[in-house]
Design a protein around this motif. Structure first.
Motif, mmCIF file in Angstrom:
data_model
loop_
_atom_site.group_PDB
_atom_site.id
_atom_site.type_symbol
_atom_site.label_atom_id
_atom_site.label_comp_id
_atom_site.label_asym_id
_atom_site.label_seq_id
_atom_site.Cartn_x
_atom_site.Cartn_y
_atom_site.Cartn_z
ATOM 1 N N GLY A 84 44.065 -68.517 2.759
ATOM 2 C CA GLY A 84 45.023 -69.298 1.984
ATOM 3 C C GLY A 84 44.402 -70.519 1.331
ATOM 4 O O GLY A 84 43.311 -70.944 1.697
ATOM 5 N N GLU A 85 45.108 -71.090 0.344
ATOM 6 C CA GLU A 85 44.691 -72.395 -0.205
ATOM 7 C C GLU A 85 45.218 -73.483 0.720
ATOM 8 O O GLU A 85 45.901 -73.203 1.709
ATOM 9 N N LEU A 86 44.945 -74.751 0.391
ATOM 10 C CA LEU A 86 45.180 -75.863 1.304
ATOM 11 C C LEU A 86 46.579 -75.878 1.931
ATOM 12 O O LEU A 86 46.719 -75.909 3.153
ATOM 13 N N PHE A 87 47.635 -75.884 1.117
ATOM 14 C CA PHE A 87 48.980 -76.087 1.664
ATOM 15 C C PHE A 87 49.410 -74.886 2.514
ATOM 16 O O PHE A 87 50.022 -75.044 3.569
ATOM 17 N N GLU A 236 42.630 -83.319 -3.330
ATOM 18 C CA GLU A 236 41.846 -82.199 -2.805
ATOM 19 C C GLU A 236 41.947 -80.956 -3.682
ATOM 20 O O GLU A 236 40.951 -80.283 -3.912
ATOM 21 N N ASN A 237 43.180 -80.620 -4.136
ATOM 22 C CA ASN A 237 43.293 -79.447 -5.016
ATOM 23 C C ASN A 237 44.442 -79.643 -6.015
ATOM 24 O O ASN A 237 45.061 -80.709 -6.063
ATOM 25 N N ALA A 238 44.726 -78.609 -6.798
ATOM 26 C CA ALA A 238 45.728 -78.744 -7.863
ATOM 27 C C ALA A 238 47.125 -79.033 -7.296
ATOM 28 O O ALA A 238 47.882 -79.833 -7.862
ATOM 29 N N ALA A 269 38.276 -88.397 1.450
ATOM 30 C CA ALA A 269 37.683 -87.061 1.576
ATOM 31 C C ALA A 269 38.047 -86.202 0.368
ATOM 32 O O ALA A 269 39.168 -86.283 -0.148
ATOM 33 N N HIS A 270 37.083 -85.393 -0.055
ATOM 34 C CA HIS A 270 37.229 -84.350 -1.079
ATOM 35 C C HIS A 270 37.171 -84.860 -2.514
ATOM 36 O O HIS A 270 36.163 -84.703 -3.169
ATOM 37 N N CYS A 271 38.282 -85.378 -3.051
ATOM 38 C CA CYS A 271 38.304 -85.847 -4.448
ATOM 39 C C CYS A 271 37.799 -84.777 -5.416
ATOM 40 O O CYS A 271 37.157 -85.088 -6.424
ATOM 41 N N ALA A 300 39.074 -72.595 -1.811
ATOM 42 C CA ALA A 300 39.107 -72.432 -3.272
ATOM 43 C C ALA A 300 39.728 -73.642 -3.961
ATOM 44 O O ALA A 300 40.495 -73.520 -4.913
ATOM 45 N N SER A 301 39.364 -74.846 -3.477
ATOM 46 C CA SER A 301 39.914 -76.079 -4.054
ATOM 47 C C SER A 301 39.246 -76.447 -5.368
ATOM 48 O O SER A 301 39.820 -77.166 -6.184
ATOM 49 N N GLY A 302 38.028 -75.959 -5.564
ATOM 50 C CA GLY A 302 37.292 -76.262 -6.799
ATOM 51 C C GLY A 302 35.944 -76.876 -6.487
ATOM 52 O O GLY A 302 35.525 -76.930 -5.326
ATOM 53 N N ILE A 303 35.251 -77.326 -7.538
ATOM 54 C CA ILE A 303 33.927 -77.942 -7.386
ATOM 55 C C ILE A 303 34.058 -79.435 -7.676
ATOM 56 O O ILE A 303 34.375 -79.832 -8.801
ATOM 57 N N ALA A 304 33.841 -80.256 -6.671
ATOM 58 C CA ALA A 304 33.946 -81.713 -6.879
ATOM 59 C C ALA A 304 32.875 -82.168 -7.869
ATOM 60 O O ALA A 304 31.723 -81.736 -7.772
ATOM 61 N N PRO A 305 33.230 -83.035 -8.807
ATOM 62 C CA PRO A 305 32.253 -83.477 -9.834
ATOM 63 C C PRO A 305 31.291 -84.537 -9.292
ATOM 64 O O PRO A 305 31.283 -85.690 -9.734
ATOM 65 N N ILE A 306 30.463 -84.117 -8.344
ATOM 66 C CA ILE A 306 29.582 -85.073 -7.655
ATOM 67 C C ILE A 306 28.518 -85.641 -8.595
ATOM 68 O O ILE A 306 28.202 -86.829 -8.544
#
Ligand SMILES: [Zn+2]
Length: 454
Positions: A84-87, A236-238, A269-271, A300-306
Motif C-alpha cells: 500500500g501507499e502511506l495512508f 511525504e507523498n501526494a 522526515a521525508h519532504c 511509492a512516495s516519489g523521489i525526494a529532490p535531494i
C-alpha cells in the motif's frame, strides 16, 4: 582514569574534516571518548592502552541515522501492509501497533540498534509516537544505554483520531495535555545538552495529519524553552499534500512555518513532495530534512529532490525509517540507495558515493544540531567505524575503497567505536547477547501479530 586507544595502518582514513582529507596509511589516536589526533600512522603516538591494527580497512566517522521507528522492527513484511501507499499502509498497521507493550519497545529497540550499529551507524534518532498499554520512551532510552549507542530519543505523539478527522484510530491517540506533560518529564529527566552527550530528547508530534495545530505550536514553544530539537514527518507523498491543502489551506512548508517549525533546531522526515518555495525557505532558515530513500521507494512516495535541496543549502541527513516501510535497517545500505535513487531522478551525476557518505555523516550531525560528531578530527567524539576490504563484495573494487563502500554490496562493520568504547570487535557486537535478543524479538513479533489476528 584515562584510557587511550590507537587505530593504525588503515588502508584509508576518511576524515570528513574541513578539507575532506582521505589519509592512506592513516590512523586515529583517542583519549577516553574524544579524538586527539588524526593523521599518517607515523605521526601518531606509538603506544596506547589498546591498539587496533586497521590494515586493509576503511576507517571513517560513524554514520548518523536521523529517522527511525524502532518498534516497527516487530512488524516487518506484514502481509496486509506489503503493497500500500502511506495512508493505506498506516491504516493496516495502526491496529497491530495498538497492542504494543513496554517489553516490546525495549526489545525491538535493542534489535533495531544492533542492526544499525553492525551496519556502520553510531548515532541514531528514534521517533516513538505510539504509546498504548504500558509503553514509555524510557524503555527505548534504557535499551540505548545497554547497547552503548548515542541516542536522540524523539517523544512522538498522536492526538487527532478518526473521530476528529485524523488518520489514526481513536484508541491509539493521547490527550494533548498528557503528551506535553510527559514530554516535559522526559526532557527534565534525560536530556543532556552538553558536548559528547549520549542522550538527547527531541519534541516530535508525529505528523500534521495526526496532531492538532495547537499541539504543533505548543510543542515548538516547549522545545525552544528547553533548547531541544523538533522533529516530525512532512510532505511525504501526494495524499499528505492534499490533506494539508484541504485542512489548513497551506502547503506543508507553509504550515510548518506557521507553527514555528523552521530553524536550525528542526528537522522533517521525508519532504519528498516539498515544493520549490519550501526548499528555498528551508535553505534560508537552516531547517533540516531526513532523507529515507528505501521507505520512499517501498511506499511509492516519489523521489525526494535531494540534489536540489543540497544546492539550495538545505541540511540533509539520512534515515533508514521504520522497518515496517523499509524492512531493512542497514545504514550503509541506505547510503547506497540514496546515491542510486538520486540518479534515477536527476541523472548519473546527481549524487556521488562521497556525497552520499557526507550526507550520512556531516549531514546527519547538522540535522541533529550537533558539531561534535560526523567527522574525524581533534576534539570530536570518538565515534569511528571500520570496514574490512578483503571481502567477496569488494573484490576487484579496491582502486577506490571509499567509493567501493557505497557502490558494492553493503557490508557490516568489523569494528565500531562509540564514545571511545569498542562496541563491535571482529564483527561481533559485544554489549548484548544478540542471538538471545533476536529469539526474544521473534517471539514478541509473533505475539503482536497473533493479538491482532494479522
Ligand atoms: Zn517515519
Amino acid at each position: 582514569m584515562t584510557k587511550t586507544l590507537l587505530i593504525k595502518n588503515a588502508r584509508v582514513v576518511v576524515t570528513m574534516d574541513d578539507e575532506r582529507r582521505e589519509i592512506d596509511g592513516g590512523g586515529v589516536y583517542i583519549r577516553d571518548n574524544v579524538i586527539v589526533q588524526v593523521g599518517p600512522t607515523a605521526d601518531l603516538p606509538r603506544q596506547a592502552d589498546e591498539v587496533i591494527d586497521a590494515a586493509n580497512h576503511v576507517v571513517m566517522p560513524g554514520l548518523i541515522n536521523t529517522h527511525h521507528h524502532m518498534y516497527q522492527s516487530l512488524t516487518r513484511v506484514i502481509p496486509a501492509a506489503q503493497n500500500g501507499e502511506l495512508f493505506n499502509w498506516l491504516t493496516n498497521l495502526y491496529p497491530i501497533w495498538a497492542n504494543l507493550t513496554a517489553d516490546m519497545v525495549h526489545v525491538s529497540t535493542l534489535t533495531a540498534m544492533s542492526e544499525l550499529i553492525l551496519s556502520g551507524c553510531t548515532t541514531s534518532s528514534d521517533h516513538l509516537y505510539i504509546y498504548p498499554n504500558d509503553c514509555r520512551l524510557d524503555d527505548s532510552i534504557e535499551a540505548a544505554r545497554k547497547i552503548g549507542m548515542r541516542f536522540h530519543a524523539a517523544r512522538g505523539s498522536m492526538s487527532v483520531g478518526q473521530s476528529k478527522g485524523g488518520l489514526p484510530p481513536d484508541r491509539v491517540v493521547e490527550e494533548e495535555g498528557a503528551i506535553l506533560k510527559d514530554t516535559q518529564r522526559l526532557i527534565e529527566t534525560f536530556h543532556d545538552a552538553g558536548r559528547y552527550a549520549m542522550e538527547r530528547i527531541v519534541v516530535a508530534p508525529c505528523s500534521p495529519f495526526s496532531v492538532s495545530r495547537d499541539l504543533m505550536k505548543e510543542a515548538s514553544a516547549m522545545a525552544r524553552n528547553y533548547g531541544v530539537s523538533l522533529h516530525t514527518h512532512l510532505a511525504e507523498n501526494a495524499n499528505d499534500i492534499a490533506y494539508s491543502r484541504e485542512k489548513f489551506n497551506m502547503t506543508p512548508a507553509e504550515y510548518a512555518e506557521d507553527c514555528g517549525w523552521v530553524g536550525h533546531d528542526v528537522w522533517h522526515a521525508h519532504c519528498v513532495q516539498l515544493d520549490d518555495e519550501g526548499i528555498y525557505m528551508f535553505g534560508r532558515t537552516g531547517t533540516g530534512i531526513a532523507h529515507c530513500p528505501c521507505s520512499n521507494m517501498r511506499l511509492a512516495s516519489g523521489i525526494a529532490p535531494i540534489r536540489k535541496m543540497l544546492d539550495q543549502g538545505v541540511s540533509v541527513g539520512l534515515g533508514v525509517d521504520g522497518c515496517a516501510s523499509n524492512d531493512s535497517g542497514h545504514m550503509l545500505g541506505e547510503v547506497r540507495q540514496a546515491m542510486l535513487l538520486q540518479r534515477v531522478g536527476y541523472g548519473p551525476d546527481a549524487m556521488t558515493a562521497r556525497q552520499a557518505l557526507e550526507v550520512a555523516t556531516l549531514g546527519g550531525a547538522k540535522v541533529l544540531n550537533r558539531d561534535d560528531i560526523g567527522a574525524l578530527k581533534p576534539g570530536m567524539a570518538a565515534d569511528i567505524v571500520m570496514f574490512k576490504l578483503d571481502q567477496i563484495g569488494f573484490a576487484g573494487a579496491l582502486h577506490d575503497p571509499v567509493a567501493a563502500l557505497v557502490f558494492c554490496t553493503p557490508s557490516n562493520v568489523s569494528y565500531s567505536i562509540i564514545n571511545g568504547k569498542v562496541v563491535v570487535r571482529d564483527g561481533v557486537l559485544g554489549t548484548i547477547d544478540l542471538p538471545v535478543v533476536i529469539e526474544r524479538h521473534n517471539q514478541l513479533a509473533r505475539e503482536l501479530a497473533l493479538a491482532t489476528g494479522a
